[in-house]
Design an enzyme around this catalytic site. Structure first.
Site: not given
Ligand code: CAA
Length: 381
Positions: A127, A132, A338, A340, A364
């Site tokens: 959104e 991030s 390369i 230029g 992603e």
């Molecule tokens: N698999 C399963 N569960 C997961 C996980 C994973 N990879 N990563 C986190 N979780 C779980 C955690 O275990 C946690 O669960 P519990 O509370 O039960 O322990 C819960 O999810 C929350 O996780 P975090 O506390 O780690 O969450 P956070 O808010 O700190 O965020 C982050 C972590 C890695 C920063 C995440 O927000 C992130 O990846 N941000 C980037 C978003 C992103 O990649 N967006 C891309 C958009 S899509 C796109 O670009 C597609 C397109 O169109 C091309």
């Protein structure tokens, strides 16, 4: 340890390369310049089974697996990164979570249409104020009778303007704790209350479809809830683990293109009475591209292999994406160097590679987010 591809994987890679050379290369520049979605190419990819690569045969897919999918995205992105991301999102961000978290009814309803390419799929998480920090999303879903009503908007959604089915995420419980208050839903483009907004005009991957979405009382039947209520954030994260292998593959493909074009040009172009390939600075750039391409492919195929084995691959996918996207941007920059002045024009593909490369460090999960995912695994108590 076996680094060889299976006969089937090698055959798929070869088919993807031949297809990219014959069907995509002649038109790639035109689609990029017109910023047009390459429908004829996508339809032909569907005929070859490339839209159902991780879908089991019983749902109409080829079940070729994630290593084969990664190889296909690499070969396609070597020629056209826009088509590469179209393939990646459709397979990794839609078919994958449907397979993993869907009910039998949901699988029977959606997977055959996705496998045949009759329907293109998208994934709507981001959104305008939750990029991030994906868990901060504000779209809401409220239960009314036998359906959920969604309100909110999504941005930068790949494939959603050309797609028929979308997975999306909304807050279902404002009182629940962060990360456990979001539910995943599947919806179809003709559901009441769904609107496609602005088509983004982008620096690169200009033939890929990237749009804004708005949900104005979007009605989704309760049977379209995906996975567990309030546990959609985990589905979003788990799905991105697979999606990041797709983007790492896209970056490897762009890197392959940069290396090949650079080698060809460095042998042809003469300055100071000899081909520029005879000069050490060019040789060093070529050597670095070749070495980093190898490392990027190994990291990416390792992550894809783990996914095929059903082993958690969060860290490996982030490493593959971070390394491949960094190497790809360095390679695209050096490829233009390369070439230029010629590299700065649309006469040669490296100009497009340079523009296409940047997105691999952004979507992603930005490179900074991949660093967070990787370092957390080591620093966690
Ligand atoms: N698999 C399963 N569960 C997961 C996980 C994973 N990879 N990563 C986190 N979780 C779980 C955690 O275990 C946690 O669960 P519990 O509370 O039960 O322990 C819960 O999810 C929350 O996780 P975090 O506390 O780690 O969450 P956070 O808010 O700190 O965020 C982050 C972590 C890695 C920063 C995440 O927000 C992130 O990846 N941000 C980037 C978003 C992103 O990649 N967006 C891309 C958009 S899509 C796109 O670009 C597609 C397109 O169109 C091309």
């Amino acid at each position: 340890m076996d680094f060889d591809l299976t006969e089937e994987q090698e055959a798929i890679r070869k088919t993807a390369r031949e297809f990219a050379e014959k069907e995509i290369r002649p038109v790639v520049s035109e689609y990029d310049q017109k910023e047009e979605f390459p429908w004829p190419i996508v339809k032909k990819l569907a005929e070859l089974g490339f839209l159902g690569m991780i879908i089991p045969e019983k749902y109409g897919g080829t079940d070729a697996g994630n290593v084969a999918l990664a190889l296909t995205i690499m070969e396609v992105s070597r020629v056209c990164a826009s088509t590469g991301v179209t393939l990646s999102v459709h397979n990794s961000l839609l078919s994958n979570p449907l397979l993993k978290f869907g009910t039998e009814e949901q699988k029977k309803k959606y997977l055959p249409k996705l496998a045949s390419g009759e329907w293109i799929g998208a994934y709507a998480l981001t959104e305008s104020t939750a990029g991030s920090d994906a868990a901060a999303l504000k779209t809401t879903a409220v239960k009314k009778g036998d359906r959920y009503v969604l309100n909110g908007s999504k941005v930068w959604i790949t494939n959603a303007g050309v797609g028929e089915v979308i997975i999306t995420f909304a807050v279902t419980d404002k009182e629940a704790r962060r990360g456990h208050n979001i539910t995943a839903f599947i919806f179809e483009k003709n559901f009441k209350g769904f609107n496609v907004g602005t088509h983004e005009k982008k620096l690169g991957i200009r033939a890929a479809n990237t749009v804004e979405l708005s949900y104005d009382d979007l009605e989704i039947p309760e049977e379209n809830l995906l996975g567990e209520y309030n546990e959609g954030f985990k589905i979003a994260m788990d799905t991105l683990d697979g999606g990041r292998i797709g983007i790492a593959s896209q970056a490897c493909g762009i890197l392959m293109g940069c290396l090949e074009e650079s080698v060809k040009y460095a042998k042809e172009r003469k300055q100071f009475g000899k081909p520029i390939a005879a000069f050490q600075p060019i040789q060093w750039m070529i050597a670095e591209m070749a070495m980093e391409l190898d490392a990027a492919k190994l990291l990416t195929l390792r992550a894809a292999h783990l996914k095929d084995l059903g082993v958690r691959h969060t860290i490996e996918a982030s490493m593959a994406k971070l390394f491949s996207s960094t190497a790809c941007n360095k390679a695209a920059n050096n490829a233009v160097q390369i070439f230029g002045g010629y590299g700065y024009t649309k006469e040669y593909p490296v100009e497009r590679f340079y523009r296409d490369a940047k997105i691999t460090e952004l979507y992603e999960g930005t490179s900074e987010i991949q660093n967070i995912v990787i370092s957390r695994a080591f620093l966690r108590d």
